[in-house]
Design a protein around this motif. Structure first.
Motif, PDB file in Angstrom:
ATOM      1  N   ASP A 261       9.205 102.098 -20.316  1.00 43.17           N
ATOM      2  CA  ASP A 261       7.795 101.260 -20.909  1.00 43.17           C
ATOM      3  C   ASP A 261       8.232  99.833 -20.611  1.00 43.17           C
TER       4      ASP A 261
ATOM      5  N   ALA B 185       7.082  96.550 -20.027  1.00 42.85           N
ATOM      6  CA  ALA B 185       5.734  95.823 -19.952  1.00 42.85           C
ATOM      7  C   ALA B 185       5.535  94.527 -20.928  1.00 42.85           C
TER       8      ALA B 185
ATOM      9  N   TRP C  36       1.456 101.255 -15.715  1.00 41.67           N
ATOM     10  CA  TRP C  36       2.899 100.724 -15.611  1.00 41.67           C
ATOM     11  C   TRP C  36       3.647 101.750 -15.020  1.00 41.67           C
ATOM     12  N   MET C  37       3.416 102.878 -14.945  1.00 39.84           N
ATOM     13  CA  MET C  37       4.084 103.931 -14.331  1.00 39.84           C
ATOM     14  C   MET C  37       4.295 103.884 -12.959  1.00 39.84           C
TER      15      MET C  37
ATOM     16  N   TYR D 185      11.836 109.518 -14.609  1.00 38.78           N
ATOM     17  CA  TYR D 185      12.108 108.354 -15.174  1.00 38.78           C
ATOM     18  C   TYR D 185      13.285 107.985 -14.763  1.00 38.78           C
TER      19      TYR D 185
ATOM     20  N   SER E  20      12.363 103.447 -11.528  1.00 38.20           N
ATOM     21  CA  SER E  20      10.960 103.422 -11.912  1.00 38.20           C
ATOM     22  C   SER E  20      10.547 102.292 -13.106  1.00 38.20           C
ATOM     23  N   ASP E  21      11.828 101.943 -13.618  1.00 37.67           N
ATOM     24  CA  ASP E  21      11.719 100.719 -14.602  1.00 37.67           C
ATOM     25  C   ASP E  21      11.426  99.546 -13.679  1.00 37.67           C
TER      26      ASP E  21
ATOM     27  N   TRP F 231       9.573  99.525 -10.997  1.00 38.22           N
ATOM     28  CA  TRP F 231       8.286  99.430 -10.543  1.00 38.22           C
ATOM     29  C   TRP F 231       7.421  98.801 -11.897  1.00 38.22           C
ATOM     30  N   SER F 232       7.718  99.429 -13.111  1.00 40.30           N
ATOM     31  CA  SER F 232       6.966  98.996 -14.257  1.00 40.30           C
ATOM     32  C   SER F 232       7.254  97.104 -14.403  1.00 40.30           C
ATOM     33  N   TYR F 233       8.351  96.791 -14.152  1.00 33.22           N
ATOM     34  CA  TYR F 233       8.757  95.430 -14.015  1.00 33.22           C
ATOM     35  C   TYR F 233       7.783  94.642 -13.153  1.00 33.22           C
TER      36      TYR F 233
ATOM     37  N   TRP G 197       7.004  97.713  -5.792  1.00 32.30           N
ATOM     38  CA  TRP G 197       6.087  98.660  -5.712  1.00 32.30           C
ATOM     39  C   TRP G 197       6.021  99.810  -4.482  1.00 32.30           C
TER      40      TRP G 197
END
Length: 766
Positions: free
Chosen positions: A609, A611, A656-657, A667, A671-672, A674-676, A732
Motif C-alpha cells: 500500500d 501511497a 494504486w494497485m 503482491y 507491485s510496490d 507500480w504503487s510508487y 507502470w
C-alpha cells in the motif's frame, strides 16, 4: 398625473404580487411616474415551470392600465401599450389585445434560470409612462428538456418520400414499418411538431434538439458565444493509433481576433486557419496518423476583438485496435486461452504460462508470472505451475515434500537407499530413524496447533520489543477508523528521556480475524526492519509493542507534519500564493520514499500500500514509509474500495494497485514499484487523487483492468516536467520484470536534484 395615481398603482401592484411586497415611488414628475416593486419575501417574484407551453400567460397587466388612467373599459385600454425594455432575451412578450405577459419562446432552466424584466407602460396620447421591475424565476422540471440520445436516433424522412414512417390503421396495427419521421415532425405517430431552430437536429422519438455550436436552450434559439472543438471522424468513432484525425476549432458568435492551439505543455501546434472576410473563423490541426505522443489535452484559445478570451479543450486518448499492440499498434496479439492483449506488452500471461501467445506452460521446477520463480520442492516432487505449491507423491509429506516415509514398502526409492545404507552403516541408519521419528512428531504437533505455534513464534520475536505499561502516557486520539484508532502518547525510553509516539490499536468491538492479521503483520514487519534497533531513516521508527494488556498497541514515532498527502496540499496552497512549486523539495520526498522502498526490497518485505497517505513527514522534513498493516482503516478515505476476497471483506486501494495485484492478487516488490509510480504522480500533482481518463472517479476492479489493458495511464500532471513523468510511466509497465528497481528509481530522482545527491554523498562518506 397626480400623486394619487401613483398611490393607486402601488396599491394594485401589492395586490398583484403579494402582501409582503415592498413598494416605493421612485420618481414623480411631468414625464410620468416610475414605480419599482422591491423584492421582499418573494413578493415580486413570479415562478414559471420551464416546460410551460409557448403562448401561456405569465401575468395579466390589464389592471395596471386601469390603475394608471383611473378609467376602465376596453376603449380606454387601447390608449396604452406595454413594452419589455430589459432582461428579456426574447423569452417573453406582451399580447397587445389583452395586455397579458406571455411566454414567447421555450424556456430552459440550465440556460437562464432567472429573468429580471423591466416593463414600461406608455400612454399613446400624452406620452406619460409608468415602469416597474418584475422577477421571473424558472422552475427546474425533472426530465425536461428531453435528452438527445444518439443511440436511439431515427432516420429522417427523405424529401422524395423514400423512407417510411408510422401509418396506423383503425384496428391499431402498423401498416408500414417505422423508418423515420419527416424532418419537422417527431413522436410515435410523427404527429408532433419539432421546435428546433438554427439548424438543430430533432430527435425522432422525443423531439429533443441537438444544438449546433453557438446555440443553447430547449429549441436551440438562445445565442451562446463559445469555442467548440469538432473531431473528424466524429465523436462516435473510436480513435485508434495509426488512423488519421483532424480537430477543428470553431468560435460561433465571437468576433475573433486570433486562434491558437496549445498542448498540455503550453507548446503551440502548427494549425491550418481558414479566413473569411478578414477574420479567422476556424482553425484545424491534423494527426496523420495518430501516434502515442498525440494523446493528452489539446486546447484551442480564442481571443475576441474586444480582448475577451475563450477556450475549449479536447482530451485525446487514442488506443490500439482490438488484438493489436506495440508502439505503432502494428503487432498482432492472437493470445491463446482467452488471455488479455495489453497495449504495450501484448499477451500478458497468467501465472503458470509463458510465451508470446501464452501457449506454453511452465517448465518443470518453475512457476509464477513468466515462469520466473523456482520451485522449492524436494525429493523430485512436482510443483504447481501457478503458485509453486508442492505436489507430494505417495510416501512424501511436508510443505516442500521434504519428509519421506522410512518404510521401504511405501517408498521404493527410499527403500533402496535404506538397504544400501543399512548394509554399510547400520548404526547410522538407526540414528537416522530416530531423528525422523522426532521430526515427524514435531511436525504433527505443529500441524495440530498451527495458529498457536504462529502466535507463539511472533510473541517470541516481539518479546524484546515489549514496553512496560508504566513507561507510556497516552494523550489524545489523532486518527480513527472502522476497526482501529491511533493515539498520541509520550514514551519514556531506556535512555531516560521521553519521546512522542503514535500508538495504534484495534478497537475492542471490531476484533475481526483480518484486523488481527494485519495488526500482527505490522508488528512483525517493523520488528524485522529494526533488527539492529536503528531501522532505516526513511521507514517510520519503531519503539515497541504493548501486548500483555488489552488493547494491544504498536508504538511508532510521532510525525509532527502528518502524512505526505496533507503536506502536499499545504504546498499547493502556498504555490497558489507565491508561484513557487518547490519541485526540489517534493523530489526530495520522492527520493526518501525510494530509499525506504529499497530497504524493504532488500529485506524482501512487500508493503502492498505505497501511497502518499501512508508516508509521514518528520519535523526535519524527511519522508518515511509507514502503515504496514492497519492503514486501510486508520486513515479512512475514498481511496479504498470494499471487496470480498474468498468470503472475507477487505479494503483495497485499487487505483494504486499493479495489474497483477488487481487480476491475480499477487503482491511483490515489483507491485510496490507500480504503487510508487502512483505516489510519485501524487507528489507531482500536489496530492491530487488519481483519476484515469475515460473512467469513473472510483472504478471497480473490472473497469480499472479494462482501462489498463487499453494502455490508459494517469496523465501527466500540470506543471510536471516530462523528465519526472517518464520516471512515473516507467513504473507502470505491465511486465513486472521490466519495471525499475527502487535503487534505479532513487538514482534517477537524485540525478534531477544535485543538492540532494551532494548531501547523500557527504553522508555516505562521513
Amino acid at each position: 398625473m397626480a400623486p394619487c395615481g401613483t398611490f393607486r398603482v402601488a396599491l394594485l401592484l401589492i395586490n398583484l404580487f403579494s402582501a409582503d411586497a415592498s413598494v416605493r415611488p421612485d420618481r414623480v414628475g411631468n414625464g410620468g411616474n416610475v414605480i419599482t416593486v422591491r423584492e421582499g419575501n418573494g413578493g415580486n417574484v413570479i415562478t414559471v415551470r420551464e416546460d410551460v407551453a409557448v403562448g401561456s400567460a405569465v401575468q395579466n397587466l390589464r389592471d395596471l392600465v386601469d390603475a394608471g388612467t383611473g378609467l376602465t373599459g376596453d376603449e380606454y385600454r387601447s390608449l396604452w401599450s406595454v413594452n419589455i425594455t430589459k432582461g428579456n432575451f426574447g423569452r417573453f412578450e406582451v399580447s397587445v389585445e389583452n395586455l397579458t405577459l406571455i411566454v414567447a419562446a421555450p424556456l430552459d432552466y440550465e440556460t437562464h434560470p432567472r429573468y429580471n424584466l423591466s416593463l414600461e407602460l406608455t400612454n399613446t396620447v400624452d406620452k406619460s409612462f409608468w415602469s416597474w421591475n418584475l422577477i421571473i424565476v424558472v422552475v427546474d422540471v425533472p426530465g425536461y428538456p428531453p435528452y438527445y440520445n444518439k443511440r436511439c436516433e431515427t432516420p429522417v424522412l427523405n424529401d422524395d418520400g423514400s423512407s417510411d414512417y408510422y401509418i396506423v390503421s383503425s384496428d391499431g396495427y402498423y401498416d408500414v414499418a417505422f423508418n423515420g419521421c419527416p424532418e419537422s415532425r417527431y413522436g410515435l405517430f410523427c404527429d408532433k411538431d419539432c421546435v428546433c431552430k438554427n439548424g438543430a437536429r430533432c430527435h425522432g422519438y422525443n423531439g429533443a434538439c441537438e444544438c449546433r455550436p453557438g446555440w443553447r436552450g430547449r429549441a436551440c434559439d438562445i445565442p451562446w458565444p463559445e469555442v467548440v472543438i469538432i473531431p473528424s471522424p466524429g465523436d462516435s468513432v473510436v480513435k485508434y493509433i495509426g488512423t488519421n484525425l483532424t480537430l477543428t476549432c470553431v468560435a460561433p458568435l465571437i468576433e475573433v481576433a486570433n486562434m491558437t492551439w496549445v498542448d498540455r505543455e503550453g507548446n503551440e501546434h502548427n494549425a491550418t486557419n481558414v479566413i473569411e472576410e478578414g477574420t479567422i473563423r476556424n482553425s484545424s490541426i491534423s494527426f496523420q496518423p495518430i501516434s502515442e505522443s498525440a494523446n493528452g489535452e489539446h486546447t484551442c484559445v480564442v481571443k475576441a476583438l474586444d480582448g475577451e478570451m475563450f477556450n475549449a479543450t479536447l482530451v485525446l486518448n487514442a488506443v490500439c485496435e482490438l488484438n493489436y499492440y506495440g508502439e505503432a499498434c502494428s503487432q498482432v496479439c492472437d493470445c491463446q486461452f482467452e488471455m488479455t492483449c495489453y497495449r504495450w506488452e501484448g499477451c500478458l500471461c497468467p501465472p503458470g504460462r509463458h510465451g508470446d501467445k501464452c501457449e506454453h506452460t511452465c517448465a518443470p521446477g518453475t512457476f509464477g508470472l513468466n515462469c520466473s520463480m523456482n520451485c522449492k520442492c524436494q525429493n523430485n516432487a512436482a510443483c504447481d505451475a501457478v503458485n509453486g505449491s508442492c505436489i507430494c507423491a505417495e510416501g512424501q509429506s511436508g510443505e516442500f515434500c521434504q519428509n519421506v516415509d522410512p518404510n521401504p514398502e511405501n517408498n521404493p526409492v527410499v527403500g533402496v537407499h535404506i538397504t544400501v545404507l543399512a548394509s554399510v552403516l547400520p548404526a547410522t541408519f538407526l540414528v537416522g530413524c530416530i531423528v525422523i521419528v522426532i521430526l515427524v512428531r514435531r511436525c504433527r504437533l505443529h500441524l495440530d496447533n498451527p495458529v498457536d505455534t504462529e502466535v507463539n513464534l511472533e510473541m517470541e520475536t516481539l518479546s524484546s520489543w515489549e514496553v512496560d505499561r508504566d513507561d507510556i502516557r497516552f494523550e489524545h486520539m489523532i486518527g480513527e477508523g472502522e476497526f482501529g484508532h491511533v493515539v498520541r502518547g509520550r514514551l519514556r525510553v531506556p535512555q531516560g528521556y521521553q519521546v512522542l509516539v503514535a500508538a495504534k490499536c484495534i478497537r475492542p468491538d471490531r476484533m475481526t480475524a483480518s484486523a488481527v492479521r494485519d495488526f500482527r503483520r505490522e508488528m512483525d514487519i517493523l520488528a524485522r526492519i529494526h533488527e539492529d534497533k536503528e531501522g532505516h531513516p526513511n521507514v517510520v521508527k519503531f519503539y515497541g509493542v504493548l501486548t500483555k494488556s488489552e488493547p494491544q498497541y504498536i508504538l511508532v514515532e510521532y510525525a509532527s507534519n502528518e502524512e505526505l498527502r496533507r503536506y502536499l496540499w499545504s504546498l499547493r496552497e502556498q504555490y497558489k500564493i507565491t508561484g513557487n512549486s518547490k519541485l526540489l523539495d517534493r523530489l526530495g520526498f520522492a527520493a526518501d520514499v525510494a530509499s525506504g522502498l529499497s530497504e524493504l526490497a532488500r529485506l524482501k518485505i512487500v508493503h502492498r500500500d505505497i501511497a502518499a497517505r501512508n508516508v509521514v513527514i518528520s519535523d526535519r522534513k524527511v519522508a518515511k514509509i509507514a502503515d504496514f498493516g492497519l492503514s486501510r482503516d486508520v486513515y479512512v478515505s475514498s481511496a479504498y474500495e470494499r471487496t470480498n476476497q474468498g468470503g472475507e471483506e477487505e479494503l483495497l486501494p485499487l487505483k494504486w494497485m499493479a495489474v497483477e495485484s488487481l487480476r491475480d492478487g499477487v503482491y511483490t516488490c515489483e507491485s510496490d514499484v507500480w504503487s510508487y509510480g502512483v505516489l510519485l504522480w501524487e507528489i507531482a500533482s500536489f496530492g491530487e487523487e488519481p483519476r484515469y481518463a475515460g473512467g469513473p472517479m472510483h472504478p471497480d476492479v473490472c473497469t480499472l483492468l479494462e482501462l489498463l489493458r487499453k494502455g490508459v495511464r494517469l496523465q501527466q500532471p500540470e506543471n510536471c516536467p516530462m523528465s519526472v513523468y517518464k520516471i512515473i510511466r516507467s513504473c507502470w509497465v505491465v511486465d513486472p520484470s521490466k519495471r525499475p528497481t527502487p535503487e534505479e528509481l532513487l538514482q534517477k530522482i537524485e540525478q534531477m536534484n544535485p543538492q540532494r545527491r551532494h548531501a547523500t554523498h557527504l553522508v555516505n562518506h562521513v
